[in-house]
Enzyme design. Structure first.
Site, short mmCIF file in Angstrom:
data_model
loop_
_atom_site.label_atom_id
_atom_site.label_comp_id
_atom_site.label_asym_id
_atom_site.label_seq_id
_atom_site.Cartn_x
_atom_site.Cartn_y
_atom_site.Cartn_z
N ASN A 150 0.75 -1.55 -0.62
CA ASN A 150 0.03 -0.10 -0.20
C ASN A 150 1.20 1.52 -0.05
O ASN A 150 1.54 1.39 0.72
CB ASN A 150 -0.84 -0.43 1.44
CG ASN A 150 -1.37 1.45 1.05
OD1 ASN A 150 -1.63 2.24 0.79
ND2 ASN A 150 -2.57 1.83 2.59
N TRP A 151 0.71 1.82 -1.28
CA TRP A 151 1.45 3.15 -1.53
C TRP A 151 1.48 4.39 -0.90
O TRP A 151 1.95 5.38 -0.52
CB TRP A 151 2.16 3.27 -2.76
CG TRP A 151 2.67 2.44 -3.16
CD1 TRP A 151 3.27 0.46 -3.02
CD2 TRP A 151 3.35 1.97 -4.64
NE1 TRP A 151 4.13 -0.56 -3.58
CE2 TRP A 151 4.28 0.93 -4.98
CE3 TRP A 151 3.23 3.08 -5.89
CZ2 TRP A 151 4.54 0.43 -6.47
CZ3 TRP A 151 4.47 2.43 -6.76
CH2 TRP A 151 4.44 1.59 -7.09
N LYS A 152 0.01 4.08 -0.22
CA LYS A 152 -0.58 5.50 0.49
C LYS A 152 -0.61 6.87 -0.66
O LYS A 152 -0.73 6.05 -1.87
CB LYS A 152 -0.17 6.17 2.01
CG LYS A 152 -0.01 4.62 2.12
CD LYS A 152 -0.08 4.70 4.04
CE LYS A 152 -0.21 3.51 5.01
NZ LYS A 152 -0.52 3.44 6.17
N GLU A 161 -5.58 -4.89 10.26
CA GLU A 161 -4.49 -3.84 10.92
C GLU A 161 -5.29 -2.98 11.84
O GLU A 161 -5.63 -2.19 11.81
CB GLU A 161 -4.77 -3.06 9.57
CG GLU A 161 -4.03 -3.41 8.34
CD GLU A 161 -4.08 -2.17 7.07
OE1 GLU A 161 -2.88 -2.85 6.98
OE2 GLU A 161 -4.51 -1.50 7.47
N GLY A 214 2.39 2.31 11.12
CA GLY A 214 3.14 3.74 10.32
C GLY A 214 3.16 4.22 12.05
O GLY A 214 4.57 4.59 12.33
N GLU A 222 -7.12 4.51 7.52
CA GLU A 222 -6.85 6.50 7.46
C GLU A 222 -7.79 6.93 6.22
O GLU A 222 -8.58 7.79 6.43
CB GLU A 222 -5.40 6.75 6.27
CG GLU A 222 -4.34 5.56 7.55
CD GLU A 222 -3.03 5.69 6.80
OE1 GLU A 222 -2.71 5.88 5.86
OE2 GLU A 222 -1.94 5.22 7.21
N SER A 274 2.92 -1.78 10.38
CA SER A 274 4.15 -1.65 10.56
C SER A 274 5.09 -3.21 10.93
O SER A 274 5.69 -3.74 11.10
CB SER A 274 4.26 -1.45 12.15
OG SER A 274 4.38 -0.01 12.38
N GLY A 303 2.45 -1.24 4.60
CA GLY A 303 2.98 0.01 3.70
C GLY A 303 4.68 1.04 4.06
O GLY A 303 4.04 0.29 2.77
N GLY A 304 4.97 1.72 4.92
CA GLY A 304 6.23 1.89 4.76
C GLY A 304 6.93 0.82 4.09
O GLY A 304 7.71 1.83 3.18
N HIS A 327 -9.71 1.46 4.57
CA HIS A 327 -8.40 1.19 5.06
C HIS A 327 -8.91 2.36 6.90
O HIS A 327 -8.94 3.41 6.61
CB HIS A 327 -7.47 2.20 4.65
CG HIS A 327 -5.91 2.24 4.79
ND1 HIS A 327 -5.65 2.90 5.32
CD2 HIS A 327 -5.03 1.55 5.49
CE1 HIS A 327 -4.03 2.69 6.27
NE2 HIS A 327 -4.41 1.41 5.61
P1 PGA Z 1 2.82 0.35 7.95
O1 PGA Z 1 0.90 0.58 6.58
O2 PGA Z 1 3.12 -0.42 6.84
O3 PGA Z 1 2.91 1.44 7.16
O4 PGA Z 1 2.41 0.29 9.02
C1 PGA Z 1 0.05 -0.96 6.59
C2 PGA Z 1 -0.63 -0.14 6.74
O5 PGA Z 1 -1.78 0.78 6.42
O6 PGA Z 1 -1.86 -0.74 5.32
#
Ligand code: PGA
Length: 278
Positions: free
Chosen positions: A10-12, A185, A191, A100, A231, A252-253, A98
């Site tokens: 997930n590149w956000k 999640e 994050g 977010e 994470s 994500g990251g 998600h």
């Molecule tokens: P993260 O994000 O790996 O940066 O914690 C995961 C996600 O939000 O899907």
């Protein structure tokens, strides 16, 4: 039942088109030997890079996903993207619900008041609409669920996740459920560097499978893939992937670098081979 593990990046809101090009070229080079029978891999760039990334992964085993979708096919919905458009640009997957977008960030953001956070405004009902629309156009939803820190501290984890899973699956017919991937999640893990304990993630994911079994059947629940997200790194993926209920990760990251993303893919593959799940 051997479910094929699934790693999605997930590149956000990261990557201009040229940055997306170098990221996906890097990933391609590092996992060109991985087949979808070993681990399925998807990347989810921002909308603006979908077309370019689709061109670059053509002929590879890497699949394309989007990060959100609206539930209408077309019309006067300024700023929205429809499932028809995502199909057209070459998406196989779409992330839905998600945290977010449900408007609850794991990391407090001084630029975003509570009011602003709610602007994205996804809730169980809109998530369900988006899932229904995505499925009807042949897109495979990756549905995110998970509790906030305060919900966990109040002992509400199971209740919140249960509500989100049941809400997501409202009126979804049996034959479509297999096309859904869930991602557990925990919001506090996203994050933050605070990965969820692997046994606890396995427990919650087992509970999600139990809910699917109650709503449909145990045979179907055994076929649905459920990822962990929050994470995930090359260092902690092994312990997670050694858990029998965890079918991979939404990353994500660590998906923003070819080396860390490909290491997560490879470690997942070898961990699942070790426990005989692949
Ligand atoms: P993260 O994000 O790996 O940066 O914690 C995961 C996600 O939000 O899907």
């Amino acid at each position: 039942m051997k479910r094929i593990p699934f790693i999605a990046g997930n590149w956000k809101m990261n990557c201009t088109t040229s940055e997306a090009v170098s990221l996906v070229e890097g990933i391609k080079a590092l996992i060109s030997d991985i087949t979808p029978e070993q681990v399925e891999v998807a990347v989810c760039p921002p909308f603006t890079a979908l077309h370019r990334v689709a061109q670059l992964i053509e002929g590879t085993y890497i699949r394309l996903g989007a990060q959100d979708v609206f539930w209408k096919d077309k019309g006067a919905y300024t700023g929205q993207i429809s499932p028809v458009m995502l199909k057209d640009v070459g998406c196989t997957y779409v992330i839905i619900g998600h945290s977010e977008r449900r408007g609850r960030f794991g990391v407090p953001d001084p630029d975003m008041s509570d009011e602003l956070l709610k602007l994205f405004g996804d809730n169980d009902a809109t998530v369900n609409r988006k899932i229904t629309a995505a499925l009807s156009h042949g897109l495979k939803p990756i549905v995110c669920v998970g509790e906030t820190l305060s919900e966990r501290e109040r002992g509400l984890t199971d209740e919140i996740v249960r509500r989100q899973v049941i809400g997501a699956l409202n009126s979804i017919p049996t034959e479509s459920v297999e096309n859904i991937t869930f991602a557990y999640e925990p919001v506090w893990a996203i994050g933050t560097g605070n990965v969820c304990d692997a046994y606890e993630a396995n427990r919650v994911i087992g509970m999600i499978r139990g809910i699917i079994s109650e709503l449909y059947s145990s045979e179907l629940a055994e076929r649905v893939r459920i990822q962990y997200g929050g994470s995930v790194t090359p260092e902690n993926i092994e312990e997670l992937a050694l858990q029998p209920e965890i079918d991979g990760a939404l990353v994500g990251g660590a998906s923003l670098r070819p080396d860390s993303f490909s290491a997560i893919v490879r470690t997942t593959m070898s961990a699942k081979q070790r426990i005989g799940q692949k």
